[in-house]
Scaffold this active site. Structure first.
Site, mmCIF file in Angstrom:
data_model
loop_
_atom_site.group_PDB
_atom_site.id
_atom_site.type_symbol
_atom_site.label_atom_id
_atom_site.label_comp_id
_atom_site.label_asym_id
_atom_site.label_seq_id
_atom_site.Cartn_x
_atom_site.Cartn_y
_atom_site.Cartn_z
ATOM 1 N N GLU A 89 36.249 43.455 73.989
ATOM 2 C CA GLU A 89 36.678 44.353 75.226
ATOM 3 C C GLU A 89 35.317 45.076 76.091
ATOM 4 O OE1 GLU A 89 39.109 47.543 73.558
ATOM 5 O OE2 GLU A 89 37.307 48.757 73.196
ATOM 6 N N ASP A 123 31.189 54.567 78.203
ATOM 7 C CA ASP A 123 31.423 53.534 78.767
ATOM 8 C C ASP A 123 30.880 53.252 80.065
ATOM 9 O OD1 ASP A 123 33.523 53.134 76.716
ATOM 10 O OD2 ASP A 123 34.861 54.490 78.135
#
Length: 498
Positions: free
Chosen positions: A176, A13
C-alpha cells in the site's frame, strides 16, 4: 551535517515535490482541523508551515463530537501532492466519508478548489503523463492503476485499468502507500509492506518502461535504524536542482507518532538504491537552495496575542460559537457545548504535536467561570490520554488527574482542594526508545510544581492513529455553559527541559 529523524514530529505518509528551488511536503492530518497541512523547505531537513488546504471536510453533524460520535482515526490520510502545468494538485481519501477528494490551486497557499473523483482510491497517487493522459495508482494488497478523464472527476471511459502488483500472501501488511513517478522514461511505483514473518515496515519499488508492461522490482529498504524494530518506509523520492535524489519516508516511533526520515537515493541500471549499504544514515548531507533562511517553528509557545497560530489544530471540526480568542488579553476561552463523559468528546480542544524524544508544556487556566462538574486543563491527547485539570465540586475548586488506561478504563485521582480558581498546569512526556510516559504537575500562585497522579503510559493505537498531542480542553459533566480561559502556553523541547 543533519541528523535523522527529520522534524521530530508526527508527520506520517509524507509526499514531497520540488517546484524550482522549493520543496513542499503534505502529510496525513486525520481528524485534526484545519486539515491537510502543507510544509515547505529549502534543504529537505528544516520545514515550516505554508498552509492548510481546508478548514473542515464533509462531516455530518452526528460526526462532529455530538451524541458520543467522533471521527478519531479517520478523516484525510496519505495525500498525493503534484505540480503540473502551473497548478498544484492534492488528492486523498477520507475513510469516514468514503470519498476521494481532489483540491487544486495555482498557488501553494491557495485558495484551493475542491472537487471529488468518482470512486474510492486507497492511498492514491496521481500521475500526469507527458502525452496528456492522467492516472491514479492505489490499493492495498493489490495495487491498481486507473486512467482518469481530462477533468479528473471520474475514470476515463474505456481508459487503462489494470492490476500492477500484488502481495496477497502477507499476513502482516500487503503493499500500500502508493507513490508513482515517471523518471527518465521509466515508471516507478514506491510501496510499503511488512516483512511476512514479523511486523516490520519495508520499502519496495517496482518499475517498467510502459504502463501496459510488466512491473518488476522488489524491496529497496529494510532497516529500523536500530530503533525498536520499527522499519522505515512509505513515501516517494524527490530530486534537487543539482541532480541528487532523496527519499522522504517515515518511521513508527511509539506514542509520539510517525516521524519523517530522509535518506539519499542513487541509481544502478535504472533502479533506485536507497540509503548507504542498505541502511538509513543517521547523518545526512544536504544543501540549501536558500542558505541562511530562517524557518518558523512547527510547534512552540504562544501568548495568544497574534491570532490562532498555524501550529494549533482543533481535535475535530471546531464550533466557533463556543470558543473565543482575545488577542488584546492574550487568552483562549472554551465554553462547554454539551455534557460529556470524558475529554475526547469535548469540542474545540486545541492541540499541538509533541516532540521526540521528550517535551513538556505549561499553561495557565482561569477556572472562575466553570460550572459544577466542569473539567478544564492540559492533556496528552490520544485514546489512552493523560490530563491534569481543575474542576468545580460542591462549589469548591479541585485539581485532579485523568488517567485513561489502555483497556479503556478512566481513572480520576481524588480531587485536591485549592483556594484559587487560577492554576498553572505542566505535562511532561518521555518518548525516548518508546518509553512513552507522561507526568502531570500543578502549582498555585507560581509556587513549586507539585506532582499529581501516577506516571501515565502512552500508546500509539489505531483508535486515533496519530501521535500524541498537547491539548487545551474544557468539558461539562453536568450542565453546559461553563467556560475556562487559557493563557501563557509554554512549550519546551528536550533541549529546554531541566
Amino acid at each position: 551535517m543533519n541528523v535523522n529523524p527529520i522534524t521530530r514530529l508526527d508527520y506520517p505518509d509524507p509526499d514531497v515535490i520540488r517546484v524550482e528551488d522549493t520543496y513542499y511536503m503534505v502529510s496525513t492530518t486525520m481528524h485534526f482541523m484545519p486539515g491537510c497541512e502543507i510544509l515547505q523547505s529549502f534543504d529537505l531537513v528544516h520545514w515550516e508551515h505554508v498552509t492548510y488546504v481546508y478548514e473542515t471536510l464533509d462531516h455530518t453533524d452526528a460526526q462532529q463530537l455530538k451524541s458520543g460520535h467522533n471521527i478519531y482515526g479517520q478523516g484525510m490520510w496519505a495525500a498525493s501532492l503534484r505540480y503540473h502545468e502551473g497548478r498544484f494538485y492534492i488528492c486523498f481519501v477520507a475513510n469516514d466519508t468514503r470519498k476521494t477528494y481532489l483540491y487544486t490551486s495555482e498557488k501553494i497557499d491557495g485558495p484551493w478548489k475542491k472537487q471529488l473523483i468518482e470512486g474510492f482510491y486507497h492511498d492514491g497517487s496521481l500521475l500526469f503523463d507527458e502525452d496528456g493522459r492522467n492516472y491514479i495508482v492505489y490499493g492495498n494488497d493489490e495495487i491498481w492503476i486507473t486512467e482518469l478523464n481530462e477533468d479528473l472527476t471520474a475514470p476515463k471511459k474505456d481508459g487503462l485499468h489494470r492490476l500492477l502488483v500484488s502481495d496477497h500472501k502477507n499476513p502482516e501488511l500487503g503493499y500500500e502507500g502508493s507513490h508513482i513517478q515517471k523518471i527518465n522514461g521509466y515508471y516507478y511505483i514506491f510501496l510499503v509492506h511488512s516483512l511476512r514473518d514479523r511486523w516490520m515496515r519495508t520499502e519496495a519499488c517496482f518499475y517498467s518502461d510502459s504502463l501496459e508492461g510488466e512491473f518488476t522490482g522488489g524491496d529497496v529498504l529494510c532497516d529500523d535504524r536500530g530503533y525498536c524494530g520499527q522499519g522505515v518506509a512509505q513515501g516517494g523520492i524527490v530530486d534537487t536542482p543539482d541532480g541528487k535524489w532523496y527519499a522522504m519516508l517515515f518511521q513508527d516511533s511509539g506514542a509520539v507518532g510517525r516521524i519523517p526520515i530522509l535518506l539519499p537515493v542513487t541509481w544502478k541500471d535504472h533502479f533506485p538504491v536507497f540509503g548507504q549499504n542498505g541502511h538509513v544514515p543517521e547523518e545526512i548531507e544536504v544543501h540549501s537552495t536558500r542558505p541562511g533562511y530562517i524557518y518558523q517553528p512547527l510547534v512552540g509557545s504562544d501568548d495568544f496575542c497574534n491570532g490562532l497560530l498555524p501550529r494549533w489544530q482543533f481535535n475535530h471540526d471546531p464550533d466557533p460559537r463556543y470558543y473565543h480568542l482575545d488577542a488584546s488579553q492574550g487568552t483562549y476561552t472554551i465554553t462547554t457545548r454539551e455534557v460529556c463523559t470524558e475529554l475526547t468528546q469535548a469540542v474545540n480542544t486545541l492541540t499541538q504535536r509533541m516532540s521526540y524524544p521528550s517535551c513538556a508544556a505549561e499553561v495557565t487556566v482561569d477556572a472562575s467561570a466553570l460550572k459544577e462538574g466542569d473539567v478544564a486543563g492540559l492533556c496528552a491527547l490520544q485514546g489512552c490520554y493523560a490530563a491534569v485539570g481543575i474542576t468545580k465540586h460542591h462549589g469548591k475548586y479541585e485539581v485532579l488527574m485523568l488517567d485513561k488506561k489502555e483497556d479503556g478504563i478512566l481513572d480520576m485521582t481524588e480531587g485536591t482542594v485549592v483556594e484559587s480558581h487560577q492554576m498553572d498546569f505542566r505535562l511532561e512526556a518521555d518518548f525516548c526508545n518508546m518509553k512513552d510516559e507522561a507526568r502531570c504537575y500543578y502549582r498555585v500562585n507560581k509556587g513549586d510544581w507539585l506532582p499529581i497522579g501516577t506516571v501515565h503510559k502512552l500508546y500509539f493505537k489505531l483508535d486515533h492513529f496519530t501521535g500524541c498531542r498537547f491539548g487545551l480542553f474544557c468539558y461539562a459533566a453536568e450542565e453546559t455553559g461553563g467556560s475556562a480561559c487559557f493563557r501563557d502556553f509554554k512549550y519546551y523541547d528536550v533541549d529546554e527541559i531541566s
